[in-house]
Design a protein around this motif. Sequence first.
Motif, PDB file in Angstrom:
ATOM      1  N   ARG A   1       0.801  -1.233   0.000  1.00 18.67           N
ATOM      2  CA  ARG A   1       0.000   0.000   0.000  1.00 18.67           C
ATOM      3  C   ARG A   1       0.830   1.278   0.000  1.00 18.67           C
ATOM      4  N   THR A   2       2.134   1.165  -0.234  1.00 14.33           N
ATOM      5  CA  THR A   2       2.970   2.352  -0.424  1.00 14.33           C
ATOM      6  C   THR A   2       2.944   2.723  -1.901  1.00 14.33           C
ATOM      7  N   LEU A   3       3.414   3.911  -2.199  1.00 11.25           N
ATOM      8  CA  LEU A   3       3.358   4.395  -3.577  1.00 11.25           C
ATOM      9  C   LEU A   3       4.668   4.184  -4.311  1.00 11.25           C
ATOM     10  N   ASN A   4       4.540   3.860  -5.573  1.00 11.62           N
ATOM     11  CA  ASN A   4       5.668   3.743  -6.493  1.00 11.62           C
ATOM     12  C   ASN A   4       5.455   4.844  -7.525  1.00 11.62           C
ATOM     13  N   CYS A   5       6.222   5.922  -7.425  1.00 12.81           N
ATOM     14  CA  CYS A   5       5.947   7.108  -8.235  1.00 12.81           C
ATOM     15  C   CYS A   5       7.077   7.446  -9.196  1.00 12.81           C
ATOM     16  N   THR A   6       6.683   8.071 -10.279  1.00 11.47           N
ATOM     17  CA  THR A   6       7.612   8.707 -11.198  1.00 11.47           C
ATOM     18  C   THR A   6       7.157  10.153 -11.316  1.00 11.47           C
ATOM     19  N   SER A   7       8.026  10.992 -11.822  1.00 11.19           N
ATOM     20  CA  SER A   7       7.653  12.389 -12.032  1.00 11.19           C
ATOM     21  C   SER A   7       8.056  12.798 -13.441  1.00 11.19           C
ATOM     22  N   PRO A   8       7.108  12.716 -14.372  1.00 12.12           N
ATOM     23  CA  PRO A   8       7.426  13.027 -15.757  1.00 12.12           C
ATOM     24  C   PRO A   8       7.408  14.520 -16.091  1.00 12.12           C
ATOM     25  N   LEU A   9       7.003  15.353 -15.125  1.00  6.16           N
ATOM     26  CA  LEU A   9       6.877  16.780 -15.412  1.00  6.16           C
ATOM     27  C   LEU A   9       7.166  17.590 -14.150  1.00  6.16           C
ATOM     28  N   GLU A  10       8.047  18.573 -14.287  1.00  7.25           N
ATOM     29  CA  GLU A  10       8.323  19.487 -13.178  1.00  7.25           C
ATOM     30  C   GLU A  10       8.495  20.894 -13.729  1.00  7.25           C
ATOM     31  N   TRP A  11       8.239  21.853 -12.863  1.00 10.78           N
ATOM     32  CA  TRP A  11       8.381  23.265 -13.251  1.00 10.78           C
ATOM     33  C   TRP A  11       8.908  24.035 -12.050  1.00 10.78           C
ATOM     34  N   PRO A  12       9.862  24.899 -12.225  1.00 12.17           N
ATOM     35  CA  PRO A  12      10.697  25.044 -13.410  1.00 12.17           C
ATOM     36  C   PRO A  12      11.684  23.885 -13.495  1.00 12.17           C
ATOM     37  N   ALA A  13      12.064  23.575 -14.697  1.00  6.97           N
ATOM     38  CA  ALA A  13      12.968  22.449 -14.933  1.00  6.97           C
ATOM     39  C   ALA A  13      14.340  22.722 -14.311  1.00  6.97           C
ATOM     40  N   GLY A  14      14.982  21.659 -13.871  1.00  6.01           N
ATOM     41  CA  GLY A  14      16.352  21.757 -13.404  1.00  6.01           C
ATOM     42  C   GLY A  14      16.541  22.049 -11.931  1.00  6.01           C
ATOM     43  N   TYR A  15      15.457  22.208 -11.176  1.00  5.93           N
ATOM     44  CA  TYR A  15      15.592  22.487  -9.747  1.00  5.93           C
ATOM     45  C   TYR A  15      15.413  21.244  -8.873  1.00  5.93           C
ATOM     46  N   GLY A  16      14.916  20.163  -9.437  1.00  8.76           N
ATOM     47  CA  GLY A  16      14.761  18.932  -8.658  1.00  8.76           C
ATOM     48  C   GLY A  16      13.421  18.756  -7.984  1.00  8.76           C
ATOM     49  N   PHE A  17      12.406  19.491  -8.415  1.00  7.60           N
ATOM     50  CA  PHE A  17      11.094  19.349  -7.784  1.00  7.60           C
ATOM     51  C   PHE A  17      10.485  17.967  -8.038  1.00  7.60           C
ATOM     52  N   GLY A  18      10.790  17.362  -9.186  1.00 11.90           N
ATOM     53  CA  GLY A  18      10.291  16.011  -9.468  1.00 11.90           C
ATOM     54  C   GLY A  18      10.864  14.996  -8.502  1.00 11.90           C
ATOM     55  N   GLU A  19      12.172  14.988  -8.350  1.00  9.38           N
ATOM     56  CA  GLU A  19      12.819  14.050  -7.429  1.00  9.38           C
ATOM     57  C   GLU A  19      12.376  14.296  -5.987  1.00  9.38           C
ATOM     58  N   SER A  20      12.208  15.550  -5.624  1.00  9.02           N
ATOM     59  CA  SER A  20      11.752  15.868  -4.265  1.00  9.02           C
ATOM     60  C   SER A  20      10.335  15.355  -4.027  1.00  9.02           C
ATOM     61  N   SER A  21       9.494  15.455  -5.035  1.00  9.87           N
ATOM     62  CA  SER A  21       8.122  14.964  -4.911  1.00  9.87           C
ATOM     63  C   SER A  21       8.091  13.447  -4.776  1.00  9.87           C
ATOM     64  N   ILE A  22       8.936  12.775  -5.535  1.00 12.93           N
ATOM     65  CA  ILE A  22       9.035  11.315  -5.427  1.00 12.93           C
ATOM     66  C   ILE A  22       9.520  10.928  -4.032  1.00 12.93           C
ATOM     67  N   ALA A  23      10.538  11.614  -3.531  1.00 10.67           N
ATOM     68  CA  ALA A  23      11.080  11.305  -2.202  1.00 10.67           C
ATOM     69  C   ALA A  23      10.018  11.476  -1.121  1.00 10.67           C
ATOM     70  N   ALA A  24       9.267  12.560  -1.168  1.00  5.83           N
ATOM     71  CA  ALA A  24       8.224  12.792  -0.163  1.00  5.83           C
ATOM     72  C   ALA A  24       7.094  11.775  -0.294  1.00  5.83           C
ATOM     73  N   SER A  25       6.783  11.358  -1.520  1.00  9.63           N
ATOM     74  CA  SER A  25       5.669  10.427  -1.734  1.00  9.63           C
ATOM     75  C   SER A  25       5.946   9.042  -1.151  1.00  9.63           C
ATOM     76  N   ARG A  26       7.195   8.746  -0.867  1.00  6.97           N
ATOM     77  CA  ARG A  26       7.533   7.437  -0.302  1.00  6.97           C
ATOM     78  C   ARG A  26       6.927   7.226   1.089  1.00  6.97           C
ATOM     79  N   GLU A  27       6.504   8.288   1.728  1.00  4.51           N
ATOM     80  CA  GLU A  27       5.941   8.164   3.072  1.00  4.51           C
ATOM     81  C   GLU A  27       4.421   8.013   3.077  1.00  4.51           C
TER      82      GLU A  27
END
Length: 147
Positions: free
Chosen positions: A67-93
């Motif tokens: 029941r945990t999430l397995n996430c990808t982040s195909p879109l982030e704004w603005p690009a290059g700041y790491g918001f996608g990876e940060s969202s994936i990391a937080a979603s693990r909880e």
Amino acid sequence: MKYFVACAMVATLAVTAAFAQETQATPTYTWEARPDGYTFARNYPQRAVDEGVQGAAVVCCTVRSDRTLNCTSPLEWPAGYGFGESSIAASREFRMSESSYAEIRSDPNHVIRRTVRWVLPPGAVDLPAEFTERARTVCNGPAVPVS
């Protein structure tokens, strides 16, 4: 420290709201566990904090059998700041409740799509129309296999 706590509180509110609802057609899930404000504050991309940049990312998630999430982040704004990876990391909880999982587990292609907004105090920035439009369809297609 006050800045860190304020950032954590704002991030929690923004992200919790984003996971709670996106459109009227989106199912409502209940969660047994979810990240707290400190999780989001710890995962806020450092370069974005240093430069005072706010952003967003879309996460496309499938639910594992635990029941945990397995996430990808195909879109982030603005690009290059790491918001996608940060969202994936937080979603693990996140951990979905048994009742919500029971409702979706019969569909192996079920994908949870959410926009996670990363906001620094005192307020949010408007997302560009191009990002908002792409966010509506970015998870369409076959589900990502869950391990």
